[in-house]
Each structure stands twice: as C-alpha cells, then as structure tokens.
Design a protein around this motif. Structure first.
Motif, PDB file in Angstrom:
ATOM      1  N   LEU A 248     -12.068   2.650   6.341  1.00  0.00           N
ATOM      2  CA  LEU A 248     -10.686   2.870   5.920  1.00  0.00           C
ATOM      3  C   LEU A 248      -9.943   3.714   6.943  1.00  0.00           C
ATOM      4  O   LEU A 248     -10.508   4.621   7.549  1.00  0.00           O
ATOM      5  N   TYR A 249      -8.666   3.406   7.113  1.00  0.00           N
ATOM      6  CA  TYR A 249      -7.787   4.252   7.911  1.00  0.00           C
ATOM      7  C   TYR A 249      -6.445   4.301   7.205  1.00  0.00           C
ATOM      8  O   TYR A 249      -5.850   3.247   6.950  1.00  0.00           O
ATOM      9  N   LEU A 250      -5.989   5.475   6.850  1.00  0.00           N
ATOM     10  CA  LEU A 250      -4.710   5.659   6.165  1.00  0.00           C
ATOM     11  C   LEU A 250      -4.553   4.738   4.956  1.00  0.00           C
ATOM     12  O   LEU A 250      -3.524   4.093   4.792  1.00  0.00           O
ATOM     13  N   GLY A 251      -5.575   4.662   4.153  1.00  0.00           N
ATOM     14  CA  GLY A 251      -5.472   3.917   2.913  1.00  0.00           C
ATOM     15  C   GLY A 251      -5.558   2.417   3.056  1.00  0.00           C
ATOM     16  O   GLY A 251      -5.348   1.689   2.093  1.00  0.00           O
ATOM     17  N   GLY A 252      -5.851   1.932   4.265  1.00  0.00           N
ATOM     18  CA  GLY A 252      -5.995   0.497   4.449  1.00  0.00           C
ATOM     19  C   GLY A 252      -7.372   0.167   4.990  1.00  0.00           C
ATOM     20  O   GLY A 252      -8.004   0.983   5.673  1.00  0.00           O
ATOM     21  N   MET A 253      -7.861  -1.030   4.680  1.00  0.00           N
ATOM     22  CA  MET A 253      -9.153  -1.455   5.197  1.00  0.00           C
ATOM     23  C   MET A 253      -8.963  -1.959   6.614  1.00  0.00           C
ATOM     24  O   MET A 253      -8.162  -2.866   6.843  1.00  0.00           O
ATOM     25  N   VAL A 254      -9.692  -1.408   7.555  1.00  0.00           N
ATOM     26  CA  VAL A 254      -9.598  -1.947   8.906  1.00  0.00           C
ATOM     27  C   VAL A 254     -10.802  -2.826   9.232  1.00  0.00           C
ATOM     28  O   VAL A 254     -10.712  -3.710  10.073  1.00  0.00           O
ATOM     29  N   GLU A 255     -11.925  -2.589   8.540  1.00  0.00           N
ATOM     30  CA  GLU A 255     -13.093  -3.425   8.809  1.00  0.00           C
ATOM     31  C   GLU A 255     -13.993  -3.453   7.582  1.00  0.00           C
ATOM     32  O   GLU A 255     -14.081  -2.474   6.844  1.00  0.00           O
ATOM     33  N   TYR A 256     -14.652  -4.583   7.390  1.00  0.00           N
ATOM     34  CA  TYR A 256     -15.479  -4.810   6.200  1.00  0.00           C
ATOM     35  C   TYR A 256     -16.609  -5.724   6.659  1.00  0.00           C
ATOM     36  O   TYR A 256     -16.364  -6.870   7.009  1.00  0.00           O
TER      37      TYR A 256
ATOM     38  N   GLN B 160     -21.624  -3.617  16.392  1.00  0.00           N
ATOM     39  CA  GLN B 160     -20.498  -4.300  17.028  1.00  0.00           C
ATOM     40  C   GLN B 160     -19.219  -4.068  16.250  1.00  0.00           C
ATOM     41  O   GLN B 160     -18.665  -5.009  15.670  1.00  0.00           O
ATOM     42  N   PRO B 161     -18.748  -2.841  16.184  1.00  0.00           N
ATOM     43  CA  PRO B 161     -17.483  -2.630  15.473  1.00  0.00           C
ATOM     44  C   PRO B 161     -16.370  -3.386  16.172  1.00  0.00           C
ATOM     45  O   PRO B 161     -16.256  -3.339  17.400  1.00  0.00           O
ATOM     46  N   ALA B 162     -15.566  -4.125  15.388  1.00  0.00           N
ATOM     47  CA  ALA B 162     -14.536  -4.967  16.003  1.00  0.00           C
ATOM     48  C   ALA B 162     -13.199  -4.241  16.085  1.00  0.00           C
ATOM     49  O   ALA B 162     -12.501  -4.326  17.082  1.00  0.00           O
TER      50      ALA B 162
ATOM     51  N   ARG C  57      -9.186 -10.498   8.811  1.00  0.00           N
ATOM     52  CA  ARG C  57      -9.562 -11.865   9.205  1.00  0.00           C
ATOM     53  C   ARG C  57     -11.029 -11.862   9.595  1.00  0.00           C
ATOM     54  O   ARG C  57     -11.554 -10.843  10.051  1.00  0.00           O
ATOM     55  N   ALA C  58     -11.654 -13.005   9.458  1.00  0.00           N
ATOM     56  CA  ALA C  58     -13.039 -13.127   9.899  1.00  0.00           C
ATOM     57  C   ALA C  58     -13.100 -12.922  11.418  1.00  0.00           C
ATOM     58  O   ALA C  58     -12.238 -13.400  12.151  1.00  0.00           O
ATOM     59  N   VAL C  59     -14.100 -12.191  11.858  1.00  0.00           N
ATOM     60  CA  VAL C  59     -14.251 -11.932  13.284  1.00  0.00           C
ATOM     61  C   VAL C  59     -15.107 -13.041  13.884  1.00  0.00           C
ATOM     62  O   VAL C  59     -16.227 -13.273  13.429  1.00  0.00           O
ATOM     63  N   HIS C  60     -14.580 -13.740  14.857  1.00  0.00           N
ATOM     64  CA  HIS C  60     -15.278 -14.848  15.515  1.00  0.00           C
ATOM     65  C   HIS C  60     -15.829 -15.841  14.494  1.00  0.00           C
ATOM     66  O   HIS C  60     -16.986 -16.260  14.571  1.00  0.00           O
ATOM     67  N   GLY C  61     -15.024 -16.148  13.485  1.00  0.00           N
ATOM     68  CA  GLY C  61     -15.401 -17.169  12.509  1.00  0.00           C
ATOM     69  C   GLY C  61     -16.517 -16.772  11.560  1.00  0.00           C
ATOM     70  O   GLY C  61     -17.020 -17.601  10.812  1.00  0.00           O
TER      71      GLY C  61
ATOM     72  N   ALA D 177     -12.112  -7.941   9.992  1.00  0.00           N
ATOM     73  CA  ALA D 177     -11.413  -6.801  10.569  1.00  0.00           C
ATOM     74  C   ALA D 177      -9.930  -7.117  10.612  1.00  0.00           C
ATOM     75  O   ALA D 177      -9.530  -8.278  10.680  1.00  0.00           O
ATOM     76  N   ALA D 178      -9.119  -6.057  10.569  1.00  0.00           N
ATOM     77  CA  ALA D 178      -7.671  -6.220  10.565  1.00  0.00           C
ATOM     78  C   ALA D 178      -7.105  -5.724  11.889  1.00  0.00           C
ATOM     79  O   ALA D 178      -6.766  -4.560  12.020  1.00  0.00           O
ATOM     80  N   CYS D 179      -7.071  -6.621  12.882  1.00  0.00           N
ATOM     81  CA  CYS D 179      -6.536  -6.234  14.181  1.00  0.00           C
ATOM     82  C   CYS D 179      -5.996  -7.474  14.872  1.00  0.00           C
ATOM     83  O   CYS D 179      -6.676  -8.493  14.967  1.00  0.00           O
TER      84      CYS D 179
END
Lengths: 329, 323
Positions: A222-230, A239-241, A301-305, A311-313
């Motif tokens: 989480l960053y500032l109340g939003g999910m950045v990676e799951y 491999q953090p995206a 979005r799914a990372v590399h399918g 991840a949200a980037c």
C-alpha cells in the motif's frame, strides 16, 4: 470455492478540520481464501490498519463492498455485526492495552465464549484451559492478572481469545511488532500451526518486511491508501514491479550480512492524504515518473500477463518501471 | 589509541523494599568491550538486557537508585567514571554525543530547532551567534534536510519522525564529537527513512573517522551497518566479534538462538525457538545467567563461564565453546 473475504473498491475517508477530508483508503480490492495469509505492508499512513478495521466492520466504509463468506456486510448495522464477530476476530499490536487489566486471564480467554456461545461456566472453563494449552500457556496462569504476564504471554492470551470461537477470518494488526525477537518467533510459529490446523484465513498487517515475507502467501503493498502491488509473497520480494515496491523492498535489511542490498533512495516526503495529488500518488517521489504519471491514475494490471502478479504503474507496459541500479557500499 | 574501552562495568539498582530490606538488581554484570575510531559497534540484545543502561552508565547519566558499582570506561585513555562531574560535563555533548530514542520527545518543544542547534554549539565552543547559525544550517543540509535555512525556524512538532531524528543527529554532531552513541536511532521509523538515516550515520563515520556505537534490537541493522557486534544478555556481553564472523558462526547458545529467531533463518514448523522473559535481576543465578533457558546447559554452567577467544576478535562467554 468462494473466498472467505472479498473486498471490492473499498474506500474510507475521515473528516478533518476545516471541512477537509483525509483520504485514508482509496479503492482497494482483494480477497482472502480459507487457509491463506494475506500480508499487508506499507509505511505509516498508508492505510493498513484502516483496511483491517474496515473489513471486520470496526469502521464503516465510505464506499465499496465487503463480502464475508459470500454475504455482503458493507452496510450491516452494528447490531448485526456483533454476532458476526464470532467468525471474524482481530489481534492488536499492543497486548498490554488490549486486555482489561482487572480481569483474570482465564476469564479473558473465556469471554468470547460467554458472548457468542451458549455454554455453562464449567464448559467455558474447560475450553479456556484447552485454549491456553493450545497457545502454549501453562494453565496456572489462568488465575493471574494481565500485569503479571510478559508481553509474549499476553499476546498468546489475545490469540487464544481470537481463536476461541473458531473464526473463519483473523485480522492481525502488527501482532509481533512490540515483542522481542525470540518471543516473536514463538508467536509466528504458533500462527502458522493454527492456520494449518484450522484453515483460518488471516490478514497479517505489518511494517516488518521480514516477518511478512515469512508468514504470508500473498502480499499487498500500500502507498497512501492505494494498492500499488498485489502478488505472491516470494514474487514481491524477488521481482517487485511497482517503483514504490522496489524502493520499499530495497530498504529492507535482512538479518544476514551476506545478503546484497540494492538501494533505491526515495527523495521527498510522502504527500498529505488530505490533498492527494492527481494521477499516480507516488509520482512526486518516483525516480521513473514521466509527465503522464501526474495526470493519469494507474489501475492495477497484470504484470507481463501474469494474473497472479498485479501492479498499478503506467510504466510497466513500456518496460520502464525498473529503478536504475545505484552503487551501494 | 582505542577510542572507548569499557572494562568490567557493573551497574546496580539499589533500593529498599517495604520491609526496609536492601534489594539489589544487578543490571550490568561486568560489561567489557572496545571501540576503535572509524568503526561502528552494534550493541544488540532483547528488552532488559542492559543495552541502554550501558550507554547511560558510560555517559554518567544514571539517576538513583541506579549506580555504577565497579569497572572503568576509558575514553581516549581517561576514565569517564572517575572524572569530576565538571570534566564529564565538558566532554558530554562536545566530544561524546548521545542520540536517544524517541526523537519527538527528546527535542525541546518550546524552542525552534535552529535555536536548539545554536545553543548546544555555543555551550561548548567559543563561536559567534552568526558562525553557529551558519554551522547549524550546514549541518541540517549535510543530513539531507531540504531547505535548511527555512527549517531552522521550524518547531519540533512540525517535523515528521524521520526529520526529527535527523535534527537529533544534527544536534549530536554540531560539536564534531569523536564518539557517537546512538540508542535505537531508527526504531519506530519507516524502513525507507531508516535506511536513509543509517546511510547518513555510516557515511559520517567513514568520512570523519569518528567511532560510533549503535544500540539496537534489530539484527538487520547490525548485519548491514556495523563492523563489530556485541550481544548482551542479562547485563553481560555473551558474545562479540566482527559482524560477519558472528553471523556465520554464532557460538554462544543465546546468540545462536537469537540469530535463529530472525525471519530469515526461522523455519516455521521446524524446531521451536527458545524464548522467554529475561532472568530476574534480583536473583541472578550463580554462573551463567542463560543456563535456565539453555538447551546445552550442564553442571559446570553453575560456575562463571570463561571468555573463549575464537580468533580475529571473536569471543564467546560459554563453557560449551571450544577454542
């Protein structure tokens, strides 16, 4: 099989001075299956505890939907939440303040049974003894008061209370953060055993990355109340995206001098949750941000399918999400 | 010359109970270690092991009923514990600095941070207000505080935890000390901030050649930021040596258990970790204080364990360790 807990687009805002709003949680979606532990990581103010409290309805969500065992509990009135809490329990960070200092340990452990079950006094006493032994407390402690126990023992009492009614979901908010290393290890071992035995779903909130890595199946960053990676726990560490996850994981100090650190230093301070910037909330500190990041809020979005890893980037699609390596002594 | 050499330090809490009987808690029982200039020593241990008490004993900051009852603390060859109070006062805050826990409660809430920095500088050095102010701004800048000239006017309550910790370190460094003692300098800070603060500390030690002692319960901090480590249990150092060597070959059973309890080494479902409260300091057992919890304890552990040298400065205080 249906997940035990399903959360969709959860938001929680608090009123602040001067008619302003603190945007504590801004649209998170996740689910936890039976026998699964979801680790929730993020820094102070990222909304970890607020999410934990909202899913068991200690807080009323501002928006979104919470489904527990298939049932929508988002707007359930408090009177209907109470019986539900036999099936959803919480363990807090500070066991010293979580227990009534004037109640004996035995009665503290039996209290959930008194509230949620129809059982006789002797049945409750037997069950309390059984629970105490299960969390590896000697039964002679049952007649003592909380002040006579150590922090690790008190946290075991809290866990015994949490499992007393055989819940389907336990939310653990920093359960080991105030405990010494060797005591913490004992609690983590106990939690792993309980999960294997009962198949309870756990939400493990912590800022201690090493502990989260050890106990979690999946991790939500989480960053500032939003999910950045799951993503699955091992993946987030290897491999953090999302650039924030990369910076966070790079600041983790494993207790092993041979582990090689890749350091990404973040500049600047975390923005205020009262005046959230438009676009990606991390853009102001992100080393790989482009102007578009300030305008468009990225979606998970799914990372590399890979649907398991989200991840949200914006920059992942272009393959430009990696923070360049910097030399580190 | 060795920067700091602590020899057989004993600190007791001496009080009277309700029956007017004297009760003695033996909080430090013969602490010995040495710190060279340009090195970082990590002092680790669990709650109640005596880490912070070691620092306050050395600095002469004990309050009754705590009292140093034996031992020496040699700072550049001079015993801090035998020095007149006025001389210790002159050293403290100038040549020896302490960064304490909980930054937010350690700053004077009624003084702007710039004035606090200037005050500590002028208390120890002959400097004009203007020169002290310039130095304070430089110091804030060197600690990575953005817009330092403007921040000088900030009040402590306006600072985030990470900023307050940086200001506290700036205060400690204003007089260019030769020894810095940091008690849990990053506990309670977020990991990304923790890494920044520790990077700063390490760069400072490497650049200026001062000696630093970091008191922590976090073995990750020790593993990545310290050169030497000393492990405390029940008021004594049970094992010490170069960090890599101690991690690779933890020899005292307590150290082995502590390192084995880190999330990196812990195997859930494996053999259970030995945990428990520290021993009662009012009734410390004779011999090894760890023997009640030690899986390897034997009859000989009732006698005081020897310091066994394991090479390259690695020492463990245990009957079971073979040299």
């Amino acid at each position: 099989m249906n997940p035990v807990l399903q959360v969709e687009d959860l938001k929680k805002h608090f009123p602040a001075q001067g008619g302003r709003t603190v945007h504590a949680v801004n649209g998170v979606s996740f689910s936890i299956a039976a026998g699964e532990t979801l680790g929730v990581v993020g820094e102070s103010g990222s909304g970890k505890s607020t999410i934990g409290r909202a899913v068991i309805r200690l807080l009323k969500p501002t928006a979104g939907r919470i489904r527990f065992q298939g049932r929508d509990i988002t707007h359930l009135p408090e009177s209907a939440c109470r019986p539900l809490r036999a099936e959803m329990q919480m363990v807090f960070q500070d066991p010293w303040s979580a227990l009534n200092p004037r109640v004996r340990i035995g009665d503290l452990i039996a209290e959930p049974l008194l509230l949620h079950t129809k059982s006789s006094r002797s049945e409750r006493q037997d069950r309390a003894e059984h629970l105490a032994r299960r969390v590896r407390l000697t039964t002679e402690l049952l007649t003592r008061y909380p002040a006579e126990l150590s922090g690790g023992q008190l946290q075991r009492v809290c866990i015994a209370r949490a499992i007393a009614t055989q819940p389907k979901l336990i939310v653990l908010d920093e359960p080991t953060s105030s405990l010494d290393l060797s005591v913490r290890a004992g609690i983590l071992e106990l939690l792993a055993e309980l999960k294997a035995e009962t198949g309870v779903a756990m939400m493990f909130i912590s800022h201690d990355l090493g502990t989260v890595k050890l106990i979690s199946d999946r991790i939500m960053v989480l960053y500032l109340g939003g999910m950045v990676e799951y993503a699955p726990a091992a993946r987030v560490f290897a491999q953090p995206a999302h650039p924030y996850s990369q910076a966070l994981m790079s600041a983790h100090l494993p207790a092993d001098p041979e582990a090689v650190l890749r350091r990404h230093v973040l500049e600047g301070e975390i923005p205020s949750p009262i005046a959230l910037p438009p676009g990606c909330h991390f853009a102001s500190r992100c080393p790989v941000a482009v102007p578009a990041c300030q305008e468009t809020a990225p979606e998970l979005r799914a990372v590399h399918g890979d649907a398991q890893h989200q991840a949200a980037c914006l920059r992942i699609a272009e393959g430009a999400n990696r923070i360049p390596e910097t030399a580190h002594g | 010359m060795t920067l700091l050499r602590v020899e057989d330090l004993h600190t007791h809490f001496i009080s009277r109970d309700l029956d007017n009987q004297i009760r003695v808690a033996r909080a430090l029982n013969g602490v010995s270690f040495a710190l060279e200039p340009g090195r970082i020593l990590g002092l680790v241990g669990e709650t109640g092991a005596g880490k912070s008490l070691t620092a306050t004993s050395i600095m002469g900051l004990l309050r009754p009923p705590a009292r140093v009852v034996g031992g020496r603390a040699l700072f550049e060859g001079r015993d801090l514990l035998a020095m007149p109070e006025a001389e210790v006062n002159a050293l403290r805050g100038r040549d020896i600095s302490l960064v304490v826990q909980s930054p937010k409660s350690s700053l004077d809430p009624l003084t702007r941070i710039g004035d606090q920095l200037i005050r500590i500088h002028r208390a120890h050095r002959k400097a004009s207000e203007k020169a002290a102010r310039e130095r304070a701004v430089e110091m804030l800048a060197s600690l990575g505080i953005p817009d330092p000239a403007r921040r000088m006017a900030a009040w402590p309550h306006e600072l985030s935890g990470g900023m307050a910790q940086r200001v506290l370190i700036a205060l400690a460094l204003m007089n260019a000390p030769r020894l810095l003692i940091a008690d849990e300098p990053t506990t309670g800070l977020d990991v990304t901030v923790q890494a920044q603060i520790l990077d700063l500390l390490r760069d400072l030690v490497r650049r200026t050649g001062i000696g630093a002692m970091i008191i922590t319960h976090d073995l990750g901090v020790v593993a990545h930021y310290c050169d030497e480590m000393a492990v405390m249990y029940a008021g004594a150092i049970v094992e010490s040596g170069p960090v890599r060597q101690v991690f690779a070959n933890p020899s005292h059973p307590y150290t082995a258990n502590l390192i084995g309890a880190t999330p990196e080494r812990l195997r859930l479902g494996g053999p259970r970790t030995v945990g428990g409260p520290p021993p009662n300091l009012f009734r410390l057992p004779e011999g090894c204080a760890y023997r009640d919890r030690c899986p390897q304890a034997g009859a000989d552990c009732a006698t005081p364990p020897p310091d066994v040298a394991l090479g390259a400065g690695h020492v463990a205080r245990c009957h079971r360790v073979a040299a």
